[in-house]
Design a protein around this motif. Structure first.
Motif, PDB file in Angstrom:
ATOM      1  N   ASN A  55       0.846  -1.201   0.000  1.00  0.00           N
ATOM      2  CA  ASN A  55       0.000   0.000   0.000  1.00  0.00           C
ATOM      3  C   ASN A  55       0.882   1.253   0.000  1.00  0.00           C
ATOM      4  OD1 ASN A  55      -1.534   2.210   0.775  1.00  0.00           O
ATOM      5  ND2 ASN A  55      -2.961   0.957   1.959  1.00  0.00           N
ATOM      6  N   PRO A  56       0.833   2.075  -1.071  1.00  0.00           N
ATOM      7  CA  PRO A  56       1.733   3.234  -1.157  1.00  0.00           C
ATOM      8  C   PRO A  56       1.491   4.271  -0.065  1.00  0.00           C
ATOM      9  CG  PRO A  56       0.188   3.191  -2.994  1.00  0.00           C
ATOM     10  CD  PRO A  56       0.000   1.902  -2.255  1.00  0.00           C
ATOM     11  N   SER A  57       0.235   4.477   0.390  1.00  0.00           N
ATOM     12  CA  SER A  57       0.041   5.492   1.447  1.00  0.00           C
ATOM     13  C   SER A  57       0.638   5.020   2.761  1.00  0.00           C
ATOM     14  CB  SER A  57      -1.434   5.843   1.662  1.00  0.00           C
ATOM     15  OG  SER A  57      -2.259   5.193   0.779  1.00  0.00           O
ATOM     16  N   ILE A  58       0.548   3.700   3.017  1.00  0.00           N
ATOM     17  CA  ILE A  58       1.145   3.180   4.240  1.00  0.00           C
ATOM     18  C   ILE A  58       2.667   3.293   4.169  1.00  0.00           C
ATOM     19  CG2 ILE A  58       1.553   1.099   5.611  1.00  0.00           C
ATOM     20  CD1 ILE A  58      -1.294   0.271   5.011  1.00  0.00           C
ATOM     21  N   GLN A  59       3.208   2.979   2.996  1.00  0.00           N
ATOM     22  CA  GLN A  59       4.665   3.108   2.822  1.00  0.00           C
ATOM     23  C   GLN A  59       5.120   4.537   3.071  1.00  0.00           C
ATOM     24  OE1 GLN A  59       5.417   1.622  -1.096  1.00  0.00           O
ATOM     25  NE2 GLN A  59       5.406  -0.527  -0.429  1.00  0.00           N
ATOM     26  N   ALA A  60       4.382   5.506   2.515  1.00  0.00           N
ATOM     27  CA  ALA A  60       4.754   6.909   2.683  1.00  0.00           C
ATOM     28  C   ALA A  60       4.663   7.314   4.150  1.00  0.00           C
ATOM     29  CB  ALA A  60       3.845   7.798   1.836  1.00  0.00           C
ATOM     30  N   ALA A  61       3.560   6.879   4.809  1.00  0.00           N
ATOM     31  CA  ALA A  61       3.377   7.234   6.218  1.00  0.00           C
ATOM     32  C   ALA A  61       4.475   6.611   7.075  1.00  0.00           C
ATOM     33  CB  ALA A  61       2.004   6.777   6.701  1.00  0.00           C
ATOM     34  N   THR A  62       4.848   5.351   6.779  1.00  0.00           N
ATOM     35  CA  THR A  62       5.910   4.678   7.537  1.00  0.00           C
ATOM     36  C   THR A  62       7.231   5.422   7.379  1.00  0.00           C
ATOM     37  OG1 THR A  62       4.809   2.591   7.073  1.00  0.00           O
ATOM     38  CG2 THR A  62       7.060   2.466   7.909  1.00  0.00           C
ATOM     39  N   TRP A  63       7.527   5.780   6.120  1.00  0.00           N
ATOM     40  CA  TRP A  63       8.766   6.525   5.858  1.00  0.00           C
ATOM     41  C   TRP A  63       8.787   7.828   6.637  1.00  0.00           C
ATOM     42  CZ3 TRP A  63      13.436   5.796   4.769  1.00  0.00           C
ATOM     43  CH2 TRP A  63      14.262   6.834   4.305  1.00  0.00           C
ATOM     44  N   ASN A  64       7.664   8.573   6.599  1.00  0.00           N
ATOM     45  CA  ASN A  64       7.581   9.836   7.345  1.00  0.00           C
ATOM     46  C   ASN A  64       7.826   9.604   8.833  1.00  0.00           C
ATOM     47  OD1 ASN A  64       7.102  11.556   5.224  1.00  0.00           O
ATOM     48  ND2 ASN A  64       4.855  11.319   5.334  1.00  0.00           N
ATOM     49  N   SER A  65       7.181   8.573   9.376  1.00  0.00           N
ATOM     50  CA  SER A  65       7.319   8.288  10.802  1.00  0.00           C
ATOM     51  C   SER A  65       8.769   8.001  11.164  1.00  0.00           C
ATOM     52  CB  SER A  65       6.461   7.087  11.197  1.00  0.00           C
ATOM     53  OG  SER A  65       5.149   7.517  11.458  1.00  0.00           O
ATOM     54  N   ILE A  66       9.442   7.214  10.296  1.00  0.00           N
ATOM     55  CA  ILE A  66      10.830   6.845  10.608  1.00  0.00           C
ATOM     56  C   ILE A  66      11.748   8.066  10.523  1.00  0.00           C
ATOM     57  CG2 ILE A  66      12.810   5.515   9.749  1.00  0.00           C
ATOM     58  CD1 ILE A  66      10.824   3.269   9.071  1.00  0.00           C
ATOM     59  N   VAL A  67      11.564   8.871   9.450  1.00  0.00           N
ATOM     60  CA  VAL A  67      12.390  10.084   9.318  1.00  0.00           C
ATOM     61  C   VAL A  67      12.165  11.004  10.513  1.00  0.00           C
ATOM     62  CG1 VAL A  67      12.714  12.192   7.967  1.00  0.00           C
ATOM     63  CG2 VAL A  67      12.491   9.976   6.809  1.00  0.00           C
ATOM     64  N   LEU A  68      10.879  11.196  10.852  1.00  0.00           N
ATOM     65  CA  LEU A  68      10.530  12.083  11.964  1.00  0.00           C
ATOM     66  C   LEU A  68      11.136  11.586  13.270  1.00  0.00           C
ATOM     67  CD1 LEU A  68       8.872  14.308  13.350  1.00  0.00           C
ATOM     68  CD2 LEU A  68       6.893  12.783  13.277  1.00  0.00           C
ATOM     69  N   ALA A  69      10.929  10.280  13.564  1.00  0.00           N
ATOM     70  CA  ALA A  69      11.398   9.739  14.839  1.00  0.00           C
ATOM     71  C   ALA A  69      12.924   9.777  14.906  1.00  0.00           C
ATOM     72  CB  ALA A  69      10.894   8.310  15.019  1.00  0.00           C
ATOM     73  N   THR A  70      13.600   9.471  13.792  1.00  0.00           N
ATOM     74  CA  THR A  70      15.064   9.477  13.796  1.00  0.00           C
ATOM     75  C   THR A  70      15.592  10.886  14.026  1.00  0.00           C
ATOM     76  OG1 THR A  70      14.968   7.672  12.201  1.00  0.00           O
ATOM     77  CG2 THR A  70      17.094   8.732  12.507  1.00  0.00           C
ATOM     78  N   ALA A  71      15.091  11.851  13.227  1.00  0.00           N
ATOM     79  CA  ALA A  71      15.594  13.216  13.339  1.00  0.00           C
ATOM     80  C   ALA A  71      15.302  13.783  14.726  1.00  0.00           C
ATOM     81  CB  ALA A  71      14.961  14.097  12.262  1.00  0.00           C
ATOM     82  N   ALA A  72      14.049  13.612  15.186  1.00  0.00           N
ATOM     83  CA  ALA A  72      13.659  14.213  16.473  1.00  0.00           C
ATOM     84  C   ALA A  72      14.428  13.574  17.623  1.00  0.00           C
ATOM     85  CB  ALA A  72      12.160  14.069  16.686  1.00  0.00           C
ATOM     86  N   SER A  73      14.610  12.230  17.576  1.00  0.00           N
ATOM     87  CA  SER A  73      15.265  11.612  18.736  1.00  0.00           C
ATOM     88  C   SER A  73      16.770  11.877  18.733  1.00  0.00           C
ATOM     89  CB  SER A  73      14.960  10.120  18.830  1.00  0.00           C
ATOM     90  OG  SER A  73      15.129   9.505  17.588  1.00  0.00           O
ATOM     91  N   ILE A  74      17.385  12.032  17.561  1.00  0.00           N
ATOM     92  CA  ILE A  74      18.813  12.408  17.553  1.00  0.00           C
ATOM     93  C   ILE A  74      18.972  13.807  18.136  1.00  0.00           C
ATOM     94  CG2 ILE A  74      20.753  13.047  16.060  1.00  0.00           C
ATOM     95  CD1 ILE A  74      20.038  10.702  14.265  1.00  0.00           C
ATOM     96  N   ALA A  75      18.128  14.751  17.666  1.00  0.00           N
ATOM     97  CA  ALA A  75      18.222  16.130  18.176  1.00  0.00           C
ATOM     98  C   ALA A  75      17.942  16.160  19.673  1.00  0.00           C
ATOM     99  CB  ALA A  75      17.243  17.033  17.422  1.00  0.00           C
ATOM    100  N   ALA A  76      16.885  15.444  20.089  1.00  0.00           N
ATOM    101  CA  ALA A  76      16.510  15.467  21.513  1.00  0.00           C
ATOM    102  C   ALA A  76      17.610  14.857  22.370  1.00  0.00           C
ATOM    103  CB  ALA A  76      15.202  14.710  21.720  1.00  0.00           C
ATOM    104  N   THR A  77      18.234  13.773  21.882  1.00  0.00           N
ATOM    105  CA  THR A  77      19.292  13.121  22.664  1.00  0.00           C
ATOM    106  C   THR A  77      20.503  14.039  22.801  1.00  0.00           C
ATOM    107  OG1 THR A  77      18.536  11.012  21.783  1.00  0.00           O
ATOM    108  CG2 THR A  77      20.640  11.006  22.901  1.00  0.00           C
ATOM    109  N   GLY A  78      20.835  14.728  21.720  1.00  0.00           N
ATOM    110  CA  GLY A  78      21.953  15.674  21.778  1.00  0.00           C
ATOM    111  C   GLY A  78      21.705  16.764  22.801  1.00  0.00           C
ATOM    112  N   ILE A  79      20.495  17.351  22.737  1.00  0.00           N
ATOM    113  CA  ILE A  79      20.159  18.423  23.687  1.00  0.00           C
ATOM    114  C   ILE A  79      20.120  17.868  25.116  1.00  0.00           C
ATOM    115  CG2 ILE A  79      18.350  20.037  24.385  1.00  0.00           C
ATOM    116  CD1 ILE A  79      17.626  20.203  21.352  1.00  0.00           C
ATOM    117  N   ALA A  80      19.529  16.677  25.264  1.00  0.00           N
ATOM    118  CA  ALA A  80      19.416  16.080  26.596  1.00  0.00           C
ATOM    119  C   ALA A  80      20.785  15.782  27.184  1.00  0.00           C
ATOM    120  CB  ALA A  80      18.588  14.797  26.531  1.00  0.00           C
TER     121      ALA A  80
END
Lengths: 257, 352
Positions: A55-80
């Motif tokens: 399902n292409p919409s699920i694939q797109a949503a999964t990709w977004n979630s992974i990019v978001l979680a990776t970027a946000a948690s790297i930034a948050a870990t650095g700040i923390a």
């Protein structure tokens, strides 16, 4: 007195656990159901898992979630990490600083989400992945901070004194001694932040622009169109990933020094 | 070769905190420690001995005064620019490194090539007989083994001065005795200055060339173990080190000291007024009543294996211990009156 001797302790415990976990078990079981109607069991199949993979919409949503979680948690870990190191020594206002750092844990998320939306709109920041990364970073900081802080508190200052005594300057001491000893805490913090971001619905829902749906937001809108076993399958996958990551974080946090 | 002392501390003071709540840990301390000397800072907890050691290592900075190592002023230098290494009380071995990596740490920071680091780390481990443990982690070692690795790590970079902060206090008694002998041997083999901090007076007397007894941030007395033991100048020093008898007397303007009970000793010299005399239990003798300087009552006798310990009461009610090494000496009767013989040269006049 032994708690187990209270009447019906066992029965109440079983009832509570059943209430908590039976829905999850049922959801998982029905993700392997071949029938199109989510509540009628016919026979076992992996059809829905095959379906979500294509399902292409699920694939797109999964990709977004992974990019978001990776970027946000790297930034948050650095700040923390920086925050944990900065609040290591006592200074006036230290406990206030820590409270402010951990505030996202207790603030109602809906309030923060609405406030962030209003702020971004008034600043002219366009909604979408960038805005979501900023907001997720902010609320992930305490999740990354707590394990790092716990690790740092358990770390005797004499290791760093020993390193300096053995001719390592402040930077070399940090690189060769502080950071390696802190590493399990940093990884635990990163994993917790990652899971928290992956799981978030409210903030993502408010800040997702067109074409930047995350997995939880996708599940929410799909359910409004009718419950399908596809949802069960995605939810099961997310459940597995979360359990794996949280277990990983737990074991990293307990790693011997 | 120049003859600067290994370490010289000049009028150093240190307080923690500020204003009315400040705690003054060191008051105008001055010490000069020679090359190849085994120097011990001895005192009860809170006397400032560890702070003084940390000032030499560079973990604390002095509020005033000067610290020189090998002639160079290091008062404000960070720890990594001082030619000293420390053996920590809890060893502080890096848990994420092997024994060999721990011992090679300083050599790597000094930028030595790999093969030299390996060789010198190996030599240092050999000195403490730990070479077969090179690939272990600190957590896999016993307390005594960790202690040896900590020593090897501090000795590997060949410092001018080795600082030891109560390094034996975590070991049990038997191991501690063994390590004391090893430490002393290591010091003479390595030929470097040791500055040793302890609250254990016996350890201090056994190991040191010179001892400084500290109390409340001051050095009360400094000297070879024997003179500290035999000729304490302060009541605190006399009390802190070994068993001691204190006699309250009065120094007379005509010379001589009047003891409780009225007898007068011809010496030692003291300014007129009330004085406290100190004498070690093994320096006094029991003699027949009336033939000593004071008569006393024998309260109790105990057999110690190598000596007899007699407990007496002086005319002013103070108690007095005698250690009689001659087991063939006549046994006085308990509760009876005996004489006390005090050689003048065994008596010390104490400052309060």
């Amino acid at each position: 007195m032994n708690l187990r001797r209270f009447p019906a302790t066992r029965e109440v415990s079983i009832a509570v656990l059943a209430f908590l976990y039976i829905p999850v078990v049922v959801l998982t079981a029905y993700s392997f159901n071949a029938n199109r109607t989510a509540t009628v069991w016919t026979h076992a199949s992996f059809d829905w898992y095959a379906r979500i993979l294509t399902n292409p919409s699920i694939q797109a949503a999964t990709w977004n979630s992974i990019v978001l979680a990776t970027a946000a948690s790297i930034a948050a870990t650095g700040i923390a990490l920086m925050a944990a190191l900065a609040t290591r020594r006592a200074f006036p206002g230290r406990s206030t600083t820590e409270s402010v750092l951990n505030l996202p844990l207790i603030l109602p998320e809906i309030v923060v989400a609405v406030a962030t939306l209003l702020l971004f709109v008034s600043l002219g920041i366009s909604l979408g992945l960038g805005a979501m990364i900023l907001a997720h970073t902010a609320f992930c900081i305490p999740f990354a901070y707590l394990p790092i802080r716990a690790r740092l508190d358990g770390l005797s200052g004499s290791y760093e004194e020993a390193a300096q005594d053995l001719y390592a300057n402040r930077f070399r001491t940090f690189r060769r001694v502080t950071m390696p000893l802190l590493w399990p805490g940093v990884m635990a913090g990163f994993t917790l932040a990652f899971v928290t971001s992956l799981d978030d619905f409210l903030t993502s829902f408010f800040l997702s622009g067109p074409g930047t749906t995350t997995l939880p937001v996708y599940i929410f809108s799909a359910i409004r169109a009718g419950i399908t076993p596809e949802i069960n399958a995605i939810s099961t996958v997310m459940l597995l990933i979360s359990i794996l990551l949280v277990s990983l974080s737990f074991f990293l946090g307990r790693l011997r020094r | 070769m120049h003859d600067d002392p290994a370490v010289s501390i000049e009028h150093v003071s240190k307080a923690f905190g500020r204003g009315a709540t400040a705690v003054h840990v060191l008051h105008d301390v001055s010490v000069t420690i020679g090359r190849r000397e085994f120097f011990t800072l001895l005192g009860p907890s809170g006397c400032g001995k560890t702070t003084l050691l940390r000032l030499i290592a560079g973990f604390e900075t002095a509020d005033s005064g000067l610290i020189r190592i090998d002639g160079a002023d290091v008062t404000d230098a960070p720890p990594f620019r001082r030619p000293v290494n420390t053996v920590f009380q809890n060893y502080a071995l890096f848990p994420h490194m092997t024994v060999e990596q721990n011992v090679g740490f300083a050599l790597e920071e000094q930028g030595l090539p790999r093969d030299q680091i390996r060789r010198r780390a190996g030599e240092a481990l050999e000195m403490v007989r730990m070479q077969s443990f090179a690939q272990r982690r600190p957590a896999e070692l016993s307390g005594g083994q960790q202690q040896r690795v900590a020593l090897a790590r501090a000795l590997a970079p060949r410092p001018k001065v080795l600082l030891l902060d109560e390094p034996l206090s975590a070991l049990d008694l038997k191991l501690r005795k063994e390590m004391q002998i090893e430490l002393k041997q290591l010091q003479s083999e390595a030929g470097i200055t040791f500055i040793f901090v302890t609250h254990d007076q016996e350890e201090a007397l056994t190991l040191s060339d010179r001892v400084a007894v500290m109390q409340s941030g001051r050095i009360l007395q400094m000297g070879p173990p024997r003179s500290i033991y035999e000729a304490p100048t302060h009541r605190f020093v006399a009390d802190f080190i070994g068993d001691i008898n204190l006699i309250e007397g009065e120094a007379l303007a005509s010379g001589g000291i009047r003891l409780p009970g009225g007898a007068t000793l011809p010496g030692p010299a003291a300014a007129p007024g009330r004085v406290t005399l100190a004498v070690r239990p093994e320096r006094a003798k029991i003699v027949p009543a009336g033939s000593g300087v004071i008569d006393a009552t024998l309260v109790h006798s105990a057999f110690l294996g190598t000596a007899m310990l007699h407990k007496l009461t002086l005319p002013d009610g103070a108690s007095f211990l005698i250690r009689e090494a001659d087991l063939s000496a006549p046994m006085p009767e308990r509760g009876g009156t005996v004489g006390l013989s005090l050689p003048v040269e065994a008596l010390q006049v104490l400052q309060a």
